[in-house]
Write a protein that holds these residues in place. Structure first.
Motif, PDB file in Angstrom:
ATOM      1  N   ALA A   1       0.874  -1.174   0.000  1.00  0.00           N
ATOM      2  CA  ALA A   1       0.000   0.000   0.000  1.00  0.00           C
ATOM      3  C   ALA A   1       0.910   1.222   0.000  1.00  0.00           C
ATOM      4  N   ALA A   2       0.905   1.966  -1.101  1.00  0.00           N
ATOM      5  CA  ALA A   2       1.856   3.063  -1.285  1.00  0.00           C
ATOM      6  C   ALA A   2       1.134   4.393  -1.407  1.00  0.00           C
ATOM      7  N   LEU A   3       1.757   5.436  -0.857  1.00  0.00           N
ATOM      8  CA  LEU A   3       1.291   6.805  -1.052  1.00  0.00           C
ATOM      9  C   LEU A   3       2.001   7.354  -2.285  1.00  0.00           C
ATOM     10  N   LEU A   4       1.250   7.594  -3.344  1.00  0.00           N
ATOM     11  CA  LEU A   4       1.817   8.082  -4.597  1.00  0.00           C
ATOM     12  C   LEU A   4       1.063   9.330  -5.030  1.00  0.00           C
ATOM     13  N   GLY A   5       1.800  10.378  -5.352  1.00  0.00           N
ATOM     14  CA  GLY A   5       1.160  11.612  -5.779  1.00  0.00           C
ATOM     15  C   GLY A   5       2.075  12.440  -6.647  1.00  0.00           C
ATOM     16  N   PRO A   6       1.546  13.479  -7.296  1.00  0.00           N
ATOM     17  CA  PRO A   6       2.380  14.366  -8.110  1.00  0.00           C
ATOM     18  C   PRO A   6       3.415  15.081  -7.245  1.00  0.00           C
ATOM     19  N   ALA A   7       4.469  15.569  -7.885  1.00  0.00           N
ATOM     20  CA  ALA A   7       5.545  16.228  -7.146  1.00  0.00           C
ATOM     21  C   ALA A   7       5.115  17.561  -6.558  1.00  0.00           C
ATOM     22  N   ASP A   8       4.054  18.181  -7.111  1.00  0.00           N
ATOM     23  CA  ASP A   8       3.686  19.524  -6.670  1.00  0.00           C
ATOM     24  C   ASP A   8       2.647  19.542  -5.561  1.00  0.00           C
ATOM     25  N   THR A   9       2.336  18.396  -4.961  1.00  0.00           N
ATOM     26  CA  THR A   9       1.448  18.370  -3.804  1.00  0.00           C
ATOM     27  C   THR A   9       1.898  17.277  -2.848  1.00  0.00           C
ATOM     28  N   GLU A  10       1.746  17.539  -1.562  1.00  0.00           N
ATOM     29  CA  GLU A  10       2.150  16.556  -0.560  1.00  0.00           C
ATOM     30  C   GLU A  10       1.023  15.589  -0.211  1.00  0.00           C
ATOM     31  N   LEU A  11      -0.191  15.864  -0.646  1.00  0.00           N
ATOM     32  CA  LEU A  11      -1.284  14.911  -0.479  1.00  0.00           C
ATOM     33  C   LEU A  11      -1.174  13.839  -1.554  1.00  0.00           C
ATOM     34  N   ALA A  12      -1.210  12.583  -1.148  1.00  0.00           N
ATOM     35  CA  ALA A  12      -0.994  11.483  -2.086  1.00  0.00           C
ATOM     36  C   ALA A  12      -2.150  10.496  -2.031  1.00  0.00           C
ATOM     37  N   GLY A  13      -2.429   9.883  -3.176  1.00  0.00           N
ATOM     38  CA  GLY A  13      -3.437   8.841  -3.236  1.00  0.00           C
ATOM     39  C   GLY A  13      -2.902   7.523  -2.704  1.00  0.00           C
ATOM     40  N   ILE A  14      -3.818   6.598  -2.402  1.00  0.00           N
ATOM     41  CA  ILE A  14      -3.452   5.281  -1.882  1.00  0.00           C
ATOM     42  C   ILE A  14      -3.514   4.286  -3.038  1.00  0.00           C
ATOM     43  N   TRP A  15      -2.388   3.640  -3.317  1.00  0.00           N
ATOM     44  CA  TRP A  15      -2.297   2.701  -4.430  1.00  0.00           C
ATOM     45  C   TRP A  15      -1.886   1.333  -3.914  1.00  0.00           C
ATOM     46  N   LEU A  16      -2.479   0.287  -4.500  1.00  0.00           N
ATOM     47  CA  LEU A  16      -2.070  -1.088  -4.221  1.00  0.00           C
ATOM     48  C   LEU A  16      -1.145  -1.551  -5.339  1.00  0.00           C
ATOM     49  N   LEU A  17       0.059  -1.985  -4.958  1.00  0.00           N
ATOM     50  CA  LEU A  17       1.065  -2.421  -5.921  1.00  0.00           C
ATOM     51  C   LEU A  17       1.459  -3.861  -5.625  1.00  0.00           C
ATOM     52  N   SER A  18       1.639  -4.637  -6.667  1.00  0.00           N
ATOM     53  CA  SER A  18       2.153  -5.998  -6.521  1.00  0.00           C
ATOM     54  C   SER A  18       2.830  -6.395  -7.819  1.00  0.00           C
ATOM     55  N   ALA A  19       3.749  -7.334  -7.736  1.00  0.00           N
ATOM     56  CA  ALA A  19       4.526  -7.736  -8.906  1.00  0.00           C
ATOM     57  C   ALA A  19       3.619  -8.359  -9.962  1.00  0.00           C
TER      58      ALA A  19
END
Length: 663
Positions: A171-189
């Protein structure tokens, strides 16, 4: 022509596009004091506007002349040594940036950024492979295997992550570089990334339930945060994420409260720390919040040392102990690893595996901005391998204590080429960068960035002043520079600057004070109060108004730090607020040249205040430049932007040379 135009007339109409000469460009402090209004404390101009209930507002009283706009304030031309320092920084930015791994289910996930890459990426590898690759006995560490990068959306920055108990999903916090609020993404191989609808987090990594079938997210920007629960199955969300109520005793968290989620005894743990009011904890079981004890243990005290961390293992307690010469990592009093004076311990953790347990140590230093090593417990490396994996022959770091005006000793870290000092004394004065922070209990050290090494390699000296208000010497040190004591932090950096000149480390005209965020407040206030102590000033994303904290994106979180929760008045805070100190001046031509660097989308401090501040100095005949970094935010920025930033800052500090580059 009025007095505010006198400085401009002397320098000529094109002065705003040129760098000032290295040297002391201002008059003696007795003259600068005479320019202040004759009052016991600097008094900004104030007025009572209509329709606001008689509330007092503070203004700089800036006279906007024709052509005085933001574009005219920009540092349009690169300083003379920009390309020289850009090449220097690029040369030293040649090591990979390693992140602290999380281990579960036989796998490990971590961040890694190769040189020339803009941002780190997430990698998932078998735990045994990573333990071998980052072994304390290996140097340098092996890069991640080809194909181990987790699939992720493009143009996103990793703000945090958590590995699930099975070791297969992140479960990763990923967002654009110009904001510190990030969406929640599920990542797996081997599967496309999946974003969870709803919550967005401010640097608070999600928390997995022990069974891996749900996770909790602290959503929103402080102070407006909520807890969300996300039910999951193998394919993703099994139900829409839903917000959870806070404990009824807590209600809505007050402004300034710091919230953190975790797991304790298989249940969700909520920790709420309110500055000045202590810490409270709750456990969530079967839909009910129950009060709990504080999860953060108090570290034992060792005379003359500071215990930074304690981690329990089946072999005993692992301690990180900071002393006068550096930090050592011990197991049952035996030294496992040590860090030099300028190295900082970033993180310490222990993982278990079928054959035993492993200790992970993450550190950061100017020479090696991010490094992680692993050692098996209880085995300890011998003396030849328990040293940092880098070449320290060219540079040396020295801890000193500097007397402040009230007799308190202020710790500093001096970094220079080996030949530039002997027996704790300088060989000759050198151009010097003096950095500080001095707030929020944050520990300030030599920045773990190649810019510091590039400056030293060019013949300069770097000094990190650990002034009051930081956390270097514990909570008491923070309190000594907080609230009504905030002026101590500012006086400390002035006293350190004067000491360095008096002891022959540098000359006033070659001393540049640099500070970022709260550190920008400290150096700007110091230069306004005692301008003859500095040759130049660099303020990065500075906090320049401590009276009207609501101007800033996170201002409501800072009330206790500045005593704005009832401890201090606006007039008291105006005594060190750079915006208000400047408003008390009729002329600024005695101030040291200033470079103010603002970030394009800063969600923490108010950029408009920086523009107003630079304009106010210009209109009073002073030398000040504004540089706006397009895009990016107050936190993590792209590597290319940092490269240009470092080259600009270092070349501004160096001026036209005067000993830099050497020879």
């Amino acid at each position: 022509m009025g007095c505010r135009d006198a400085g401009r007339a002397r320098r000529g109409a094109s002065y705003r596009h040129e760098l000032p000469r290295v040297g002391n460009p201002y008059r003696q402090s007795t003259n600068s004091a005479a320019r202040r209004r004759p009052s016991r404390m600097a008094q900004p101009r104030r007025h009572r506007p209509r329709g606001r209930g008689g509330a007092v507002t503070w203004t700089l009283g800036v006279e906007k002349r024709e052509g005085s706009n933001e574009a005219s304030l920009e540092l349009r031309h690169k300083p003379p040594l920009f390309e020289y320092f850009r090449n220097k920084v690029r040369h030293w930015d040649s090591t990979a940036r390693q992140g602290m791994p999380q281990v579960a289910g036989g796998n490990a996930v971590f961040t890694w950024r190769n040189p020339r890459e803009e941002f780190p990426a997430l990698y998932l590898v078998p735990d045994p492979w990573l333990r071998r690759a980052l072994s304390a006995r290996n140097a340098p560490p092996a890069p991640p295997p080809v194909g181990s990068a987790l699939p992720a959306p493009a143009n996103r920055v990793v703000r945090g992550f958590t590995l699930d108990p099975s070791g297969t999903r992140v479960a990763a916090l990923l967002g654009p570089a110009d904001t510190e609020l990030a969406g929640i993404w599920l990542l797996s191989a081997g599967t496309p990334p999946l974003q969870l609808p709803g919550p967005r987090s401010w640097h608070a990594a999600p928390v997995w339930a022990p069974d891996g079938n749900s996770l909790w997210v602290l959503s929103g920007k402080p102070p407006e945060q909520t807890i969300w629960r996300c039910e999951l199955d193998e394919g993703g969300p099994s139900a829409p994420p839903e917000p959870m109520p806070f404990p009824w005793e807590l209600g809505t968290p007050a402004a300034g409260a710091r919230l953190r989620l975790g797991i304790r005894d298989g249940a969700l743990l909520l920790t709420v720390r309110t500055p000045g009011a202590g810490t409270r904890c709750w456990l969530h079981r079967e839909g009910i919040w129950n009060p709990s004890t504080n999860a953060d243990p108090d570290h034992e005290q060792i005379p003359g040392h500071k215990v930074l961390a304690r981690v329990g293992s089946q072999h005993g307690d692992v301690l990180a102990i900071e002393g006068p010469t550096g930090t050592k990592i011990t197991l049952n009093r035996a030294t496992l690893w040590w860090l030099e004076a300028a190295e900082q311990l970033t993180s310490l953790s222990i993982s278990t595996h079928p054959d035993g347990s492993a200790l992970w140590i993450q550190s950061a230093s100017p020479e090696l901005p991010s490094a992680v090593i692993c050692m098996e417990l209880p085995e300890a490396p011998d003396a030849s391998t328990s040293r940092p994996r880098k070449d320290t022959g060219a540079f040396a770091h020295l801890r000193l204590r500097v007397p402040a005006r009230d007799g308190v000793m202020v710790p500093v870290i001096v970094s220079a080429r080996v030949g530039d000092f002997a027996r704790h004394r300088p060989v000759s004065p050198r151009p010097l960068l003096l950095s500080c922070y001095g707030g929020f209990g944050v520990v300030h050290r030599s920045e773990p960035e190649p810019s510091v090494v590039a400056w030293i390699a060019a013949g300069g000296i770097h000094v990190a002043a650990q002034v009051r208000g930081g956390g270097e010497l514990g909570p008491q040190w923070h309190e000594a520079g907080r609230g009504s004591n905030k002026l101590n932090a500012i006086h400390d950096v002035i006293d350190v600057a004067r000491y360095l000149v008096a002891q022959g480390w540098t000359r006033v005209g070659e001393l540049t004070a640099v500070g970022a965020s709260h550190g920008g407040l400290v150096v700007c206030a110091a230069a306004l109060l005692e301008p003859d102590a500095f040759g130049r000033v660099i303020a990065v994303a500075p906090l320049l108004d401590t009276v009207e904290l609501h101007r800033h994106g996170l201002g409501s979180q800072w009330l206790h730090e500045f005593g704005a929760d009832g401890e201090t008045s606006g007039q008291q805070r105006a005594a060190y607020s750079p915006r208000h100190l400047l408003a008390a001046l009729d002329s600024a031509d005695h101030l040291p040249p200033l470079l103010c660097w603002v970030i394009g989308n800063d969600e923490r401090v108010d950029n408009a205040t920086a523009v107003e501040f630079v304009l106010g100095i210009r209109n009073r005949g002073g030398q000040a430049w504004l540089h706006r970094e397009r895009g990016g935010g107050h936190a993590q920025r792209a590597a290319g932007s940092l490269l240009d930033f470092s080259a600009t800052v270092l070349s501004f500090a160096a001026g036209r040379g005067n000993g830099i580059p050497p020879g």
